[in-house]
Design an enzyme around this catalytic site. Sequence first.
Site, PDB file in Angstrom:
ATOM      1  N   ALA A  80      -3.835 -17.228  -4.666  1.00  0.00           N
ATOM      2  CA  ALA A  80      -4.738 -16.477  -3.787  1.00  0.00           C
ATOM      3  C   ALA A  80      -6.099 -17.147  -3.711  1.00  0.00           C
ATOM      4  CB  ALA A  80      -4.908 -15.039  -4.296  1.00  0.00           C
ATOM      5  N   TYR A 122     -12.419 -10.858   2.397  1.00  0.00           N
ATOM      6  CA  TYR A 122     -11.403 -11.045   1.361  1.00  0.00           C
ATOM      7  C   TYR A 122     -10.353  -9.929   1.445  1.00  0.00           C
ATOM      8  CZ  TYR A 122      -9.229 -10.624  -3.244  1.00  0.00           C
ATOM      9  OH  TYR A 122      -8.320 -10.473  -4.266  1.00  0.00           O
TER      10      TYR A 122
END
Length: 281
Positions: free
Chosen positions: A61, A126
């Site tokens: 990620a 995000y």
Amino acid sequence: MKILVTGSDGQLGRCIHLLAKKKSNIDFFFTNSLTLDITDKNSIEYYFLKNNIDYVINCAAYTNVEEAEKEPKKALLVNAEGVKNIAEICKKHDVTLLHISTDYVFDGKKNTHYTEEDEPKPINKYGKSKLFGEMYVQEILDKHFIIRTSWLYSQFGKNFFKTISEKSNVQDEFTITTAEKGTPTNANDLALFLLEIIEQRSSNYGVYHFSNLGSATWYDFAKEILILSGKLGEIRLKKTDNYPTFAKRPVYSVLSKRKIIENFDFDILNWKESLKKLINT
């Protein structure tokens, strides 16, 4: 059984690596962005064909919340498009995916625990990129577990626990925010749960929330670290309700664990108990 762990250089991946040493009946394949780039679909396909994978734990990620505001395309490339690639290859090869997501898919406007049924409304880039990744997994792949977690820490990498622990050796005062409430989550506990899903060969697919039990502000978390480390008397700890950041953050993100408790026989520790266990290890 063969398990691929992507993003294994991160703290969760390293916690899984610790557990893997005790699992002689499982073959683990640990990769990072250099050994397996999830944004390259052909590389994933080749890796699956070469190693005959049964499960994927996707820890890969883009996690820098502040930088994601400045370079959202990079966050989307990894957190959305990369996840889409994994989901498509998993579907093609009938592989089960365990995908790690975040409490940041929520806006933080509730004052009670967020459940898996609550509508995600991310307030930063995000969170949006992670939500797109979730949506790809749900659209493409039936055999999936999306595990949202919060305030992850461990003995590895860069995290709040490590920062407070290390700075307490050279600093005699901390000013910590009370502006956010969530749950500190020991990555070692999450790693245990992920392997439990696999070892139970569970087919209870879907979205789950995993964090330790209880709730805290960042001030509460810092205070408990110092208490358990025996350093609170040596260090002045001050509260502030001001926490200026470039990215907006949810002020409340405590996650409900009801669904896990109903579907899995797994003992979730209170965050203070789990923190104590890590410090005393």
